[in-house]
Design a protein around this motif. Structure first.
Motif, PDB file in Angstrom:
ATOM      1  N   TYR A   1       0.851  -1.194   0.000  1.00 50.69           N
ATOM      2  CA  TYR A   1       0.000   0.000   0.000  1.00 50.69           C
ATOM      3  C   TYR A   1       0.891   1.249   0.000  1.00 50.69           C
ATOM      4  O   TYR A   1       0.683   2.178  -0.787  1.00 50.69           O
ATOM      5  CB  TYR A   1      -0.935   0.008   1.225  1.00 50.69           C
ATOM      6  CG  TYR A   1      -1.615   1.337   1.393  1.00 50.69           C
ATOM      7  CD1 TYR A   1      -2.703   1.678   0.593  1.00 50.69           C
ATOM      8  CD2 TYR A   1      -1.127   2.297   2.284  1.00 50.69           C
ATOM      9  CE1 TYR A   1      -3.300   2.926   0.693  1.00 50.69           C
ATOM     10  CE2 TYR A   1      -1.724   3.550   2.394  1.00 50.69           C
ATOM     11  CZ  TYR A   1      -2.806   3.853   1.602  1.00 50.69           C
ATOM     12  OH  TYR A   1      -3.389   5.089   1.694  1.00 50.69           O
TER      13      TYR A   1
ATOM     14  N   LEU B   1      -5.340  -1.527  -1.680  1.00 50.98           N
ATOM     15  CA  LEU B   1      -4.641  -1.069  -2.890  1.00 50.98           C
ATOM     16  C   LEU B   1      -5.615  -0.728  -4.014  1.00 50.98           C
ATOM     17  O   LEU B   1      -5.247  -0.068  -4.992  1.00 50.98           O
ATOM     18  CB  LEU B   1      -3.646  -2.126  -3.383  1.00 50.98           C
ATOM     19  CG  LEU B   1      -2.272  -2.082  -2.723  1.00 50.98           C
ATOM     20  CD1 LEU B   1      -2.261  -2.828  -1.407  1.00 50.98           C
ATOM     21  CD2 LEU B   1      -1.207  -2.629  -3.634  1.00 50.98           C
TER      22      LEU B   1
ATOM     23  N   LYS C   1       2.812   1.664  -3.247  1.00 50.92           N
ATOM     24  CA  LYS C   1       1.941   2.175  -4.316  1.00 50.92           C
ATOM     25  C   LYS C   1       1.599   3.649  -4.081  1.00 50.92           C
ATOM     26  O   LYS C   1       1.491   4.425  -5.033  1.00 50.92           O
ATOM     27  CB  LYS C   1       0.658   1.330  -4.386  1.00 50.92           C
ATOM     28  CG  LYS C   1      -0.203   1.678  -5.586  1.00 50.92           C
ATOM     29  CD  LYS C   1      -1.377   0.745  -5.758  1.00 50.92           C
ATOM     30  CE  LYS C   1      -2.240   1.197  -6.928  1.00 50.92           C
ATOM     31  NZ  LYS C   1      -3.401   0.343  -7.151  1.00 50.92           N
TER      32      LYS C   1
ATOM     33  N   TRP D   1      -4.818  -6.706   0.814  1.00 52.41           N
ATOM     34  CA  TRP D   1      -4.556  -6.098  -0.492  1.00 52.41           C
ATOM     35  C   TRP D   1      -5.729  -5.252  -0.972  1.00 52.41           C
ATOM     36  O   TRP D   1      -5.610  -4.533  -1.960  1.00 52.41           O
ATOM     37  CB  TRP D   1      -4.265  -7.187  -1.531  1.00 52.41           C
ATOM     38  CG  TRP D   1      -3.001  -7.915  -1.253  1.00 52.41           C
ATOM     39  CD1 TRP D   1      -2.831  -8.930  -0.353  1.00 52.41           C
ATOM     40  CD2 TRP D   1      -1.708  -7.684  -1.833  1.00 52.41           C
ATOM     41  NE1 TRP D   1      -1.517  -9.351  -0.345  1.00 52.41           N
ATOM     42  CE2 TRP D   1      -0.812  -8.607  -1.247  1.00 52.41           C
ATOM     43  CE3 TRP D   1      -1.222  -6.796  -2.797  1.00 52.41           C
ATOM     44  CZ2 TRP D   1       0.532  -8.668  -1.590  1.00 52.41           C
ATOM     45  CZ3 TRP D   1       0.115  -6.855  -3.144  1.00 52.41           C
ATOM     46  CH2 TRP D   1       0.980  -7.772  -2.537  1.00 52.41           C
TER      47      TRP D   1
END
Lengths: 130, 658
Positions: free
Chosen positions: B158, B572, B161, B569
């Motif tokens: 996270y 994200l 990104k 996830w």
């Protein structure tokens, strides 16, 4: 001369070159495998059902198929009584949107039930008057 | 397929450009053609230095407000490499730079670096075979686990990104659910001390440069690279430690065998790779490299090695707090033990060490480090509260030390026994007068104490996490003990043991080797049975992608961590904050009497119709819930406030109407 230098470089760095080669092969193999695993259909057997518009009163829904079964039977229930039904053939990797009219259903619970190969799923909304 | 191959090429290009070339060219500038390193050492140092260089570039760029975009990153690294290539000639051309060069130069005349003994063809073949097995076994394991499902990796990616998408350094904050007077609310973002920026920068740089998807194999592959490099680092360190030992290279090869194919999967090896334990994996790579440089600096009295060790230590500080902590303890214990066993020669050694420090190379790095920490970016854990959580009297039962049995099972029994034998041999053979053996002994000894008796050193960290750091020094010690055992009976001393004929010696050696191999391979076999679940994870990802299309800034999502696969996830797909979606954590955490936590995330999923849950919904604004329909759908179906809007085998989404 150049050949000699190249040979010397290879001899001196042989362990590093070979290790790099092993790593490269390993990375490529794992990346390829992971790419296949990311494929929604490769060795997969699942399907999903969802409303095209989750927030509003719209009742149009989609069946997304990633399973071996291609035949889907769907039913629309108004509260507990079946309102209408239909069949759809959806090949693996495909999805189909089905339109359902939501007019005049105030405060009614509308349940969409879908069955395929003995597996069933449902989604529902309670049509709001707001 | 073409796109896949193109992306692969781009990824390898990114790895080489960011993780090898900066370090490689820096080494070339420092040492010119007279490299004091073997090719394996150069490979490892290029990797380690590149991580540091890229990290610090990103921190500086971010601090001065330049975007951490693809173009800027590529341009900066490319310019740096070009500068390093042309720097030597530039220094020669300009008078002022010529003077600096004179100050910094490694004197050309008379400079000799001690080189390690050459490896024979048979040894090289054995190393190649061991490396092949190492990569092969780890690859087989990762076949099942390379798919992005691990919780830790999801959390880390996270932040990586976020750096890529925002093109800025991240601010490590999260919002939580808090109790207010008579209700609940979402707090203002509060700092998180758990994350360290070095764990994310290289992933962000690679993601930015190659446009690789974070929800893919790429983060695990990067960690795998470091994990394999760690095995090689153990090899080069063992070679350096035992360079004067007649069987030094063989000890190193055996250490490679123990660090590579054997115990290749259990923590802290491939399981840490698939589990996304980034900090530990990088820390385990950096520690032996730094020790290698330190050893070279002390043995060869060359400041340049020490300056590189300092630079990599600084990189470690920005990468992982626990590794830095363990490294510092190892370092301190090394010098203490060295003092203890060399009391008479201490003045002479001190003089040498002072000379080592009195070099512009060292001060350059120290000043750079101070500047980085105080002016550019202070690592998030370097605040009083974080230090307070690591140092002090152990506060929890998990921090009061492991039993010897627990330690043996974590490190491998035969390996542990051999390592202890190795430690005894080092003392018995009076090897604690050498830097290398002292360093190895102290490295293992201090982690033994930290794992078994943390209270003695006022360490307040989960003992099992410390125990993981013991594996690598144990490997070298075990290799030493095994080779020494074999060697012992070959030398003149064997005459005293005439009852042991060569046949029996070889037999015992092979039994020991077989035992350790069996121990290591059965450990691998146990780990191999753990498989991933890509189908369940894919359903989570598909549902997240679906929901993220329809949510806006007013929507608040809550998901379940107990029964959803790869749920960490999900964030994200939203990129709306570290704690978005909120998470129903493991049930036991809600019963923790010591660290009382909010109950809203539990109640809103487990008992959504209770008055308390209703208050939570009202206060937090949660209106979407992602759960596993097998365990958690019945409670929502009873209430007409909830619509089920998404349904698949593994995940269902409910929408709470106003």
């Amino acid at each position: 001369m150049l050949n000699k230098i190249n040979k010397k470089i290879i001899r001196q760095n042989i362990l590093v070159f070979i290790l790099s080669f092993f790593i490269l092969i390993s990375f490529f193999y794992l990346a390829l495998l992971e790419k296949k695993q990311q494929d929604l259909d490769w060795q997969k057997n699942w399907w999903s059902l969802y409303f095209n518009s989750p927030k509003g009163n719209g009742l149009d829904f989609t069946i997304e198929n990633h399973s071996e079964s291609e035949n889907f039977h769907w039913e629309v229930y108004l509260e507990k009584s079946k309102s209408y039904e239909g069949n759809s053939t959806i090949p693996k990797g495909d999805k189909k949107s089905i339109l359902v009219n939501s007019l005049g259903l105030n405060d009614k619970k509308v349940v969409i039930k879908v069955t395929s190969n003995d597996k069933n799923k449902e989604i529902y909304k309670i049509i709001s008057t707001k | 397929m073409f796109a896949f191959i193109f992306n692969q090429i781009l990824f390898y290009f990114g790895v080489v450009l960011l993780l090898f070339l900066p370090g490689y060219f820096l080494l070339r500038v420092i040492f010119k053609q007279k490299s004091p390193f073997s090719s394996e050492e150069k490979f490892l140092l290029s990797l380690a230095l590149s991580v540091g260089i890229v990290d610090f570039f990103m921190l500086i760029l971010g601090k001065i407000g330049l975007p951490l975009s693809r173009g800027f990153l590529f341009g900066t690294v490319f310019l740096f490499i070009v500068l390093l290539i042309y720097l030597p000639s530039l220094f020669d051309k300009i008078k002022f730079l010529r003077q600096i060069k004179k100050r910094l130069a490694i004197k050309k005349a008379g400079i000799t670096f001690e080189k390690l003994p050459r490896l024979s063809q048979k040894q090289k073949l054995l190393i190649i075979l061991t490396l092949f097995l190492t990569v092969f076994i780890k690859t087989i394991y990762l076949e099942k686990t390379v798919f992005p499902t691990s919780t830790d990796m999801g959390h880390h990616m996270y932040w990586a990104k976020l750096i890529t998408t925002s093109e800025q350094l991240p601010v490590y904050v999260e919002s939580d659910i808090i109790q207010t007077s008579g209700g609940y609310a979402i707090s203002q973002p509060e700092p998180i001390a758990d994350f360290i920026i070095g764990e994310h920068l290289i992933f962000a740089a690679l993601g930015s440069l190659t446009k690789a998807d974070f929800v893919s194999a790429f983060p695990s592959l990067v960690l795998l690279l470091f994990n394999i490099a760690t095995a090689l680092a153990i090899f080069v360190l063992a070679r350096q430690i035992f360079q004067k030992h007649p069987q030094g290279s063989n000890i190193a090869i055996l250490a490679l065998f123990l660090a590579g194919p054997l115990f290749a999967l259990a923590s802290p090896q491939a399981k840490f790779v698939s589990g996304g334990v980034i900090g530990n994996t990088l820390g385990n790579f950096f520690i032996p490299i730094i020790l290698l440089l330190l050893l070279k600096a002390l043995e060869q009295r060359k400041s340049v090695f020490l300056s590189l060790a300092l630079f990599l230590s600084l990189t470690l500080v920005y990468t992982h707090h626990l590794s830095t902590f363990v490294f510092l303890f190892s370092l301190i214990s090394t010098f203490l033990i060295f003092f203890l066993f060399n009391l008479k020669k201490i003045p002479a050694y001190l003089k040498n060490w002072l000379r080592l420090i009195a070099s512009p190379w060292i001060w350059l790095v120290i000043v750079f480090g101070i500047w980085m920490v105080f002016e550019i970016y202070i690592p998030s854990y370097l605040n009083s509260s974080a230090v307070g959580t690591a140092v002090g009297t152990p506060s929890k039962s998990t921090r009061t030390g492991l039993s010897f049995q627990q330690l043996a099972s974590a490190t491998g029994q035969i390996r542990l026994i051999l390592a202890l034998l190795g430690m005894i041999l080092i003392v018995w053979q009076k090897r604690l007068r050498n830097y290398g053996e002292t360093l190895l002994f102290a490295w293992a000894f201090v982690i033994f104490i930290m794992s078994l008796f943390p209270g003695w050193l006022f360490v307040d960290i989960p003992s099992s996490r410390i125990g993981n750091y013991l594996i690598f020094p144990l490997i070298i010690l075990a290799a030493f003990a095994l080779v020494e055992f074999f060697n012992f009976f070959k030398t003149q001393n064997s005459s005293r043991f005439t009852f042991l004929k060569p046949f029996y010696v070889i037999l015992i050696f092979f039994i020991l080797s077989a035992l350790i191999a069996q121990n290591g391979m059965s450990d691998n076999a146990t780990s191999l049975s753990d498989g991933g679940n890509s189908q369940a994870a894919l359903q989570t990802f598909q549902a997240s992608a679906y929901l993220s299309k329809f949510t806006n800034s007013k929507d608040v999502v809550l998901k379940d961590h107990n029964y959803l696969t790869a749920d960490s996830w999900i964030k994200l797909y939203f990129m709306n904050g570290y704690n978005f979606p909120f998470s129903r954590s493991y049930f036991k955490r809600y019963e923790d009497a010591v660290n009382e936590r909010e109950q809203c995330t539990l109640q809103m999923i487990s008992t959504p119709n209770s008055p308390e849950a209703q208050k939570c919904f009202e206060g937090t604004g949660v209106n979407f819930l992602m759960i596993n329909p097998l365990y958690d759908s019945a409670q929502f179906k009873k209430n007409r406030e909830f619509w089920q809007i998404y349904s698949s085998d593994e995940i269902g989404i409910f929408y709470k109407t106003d």
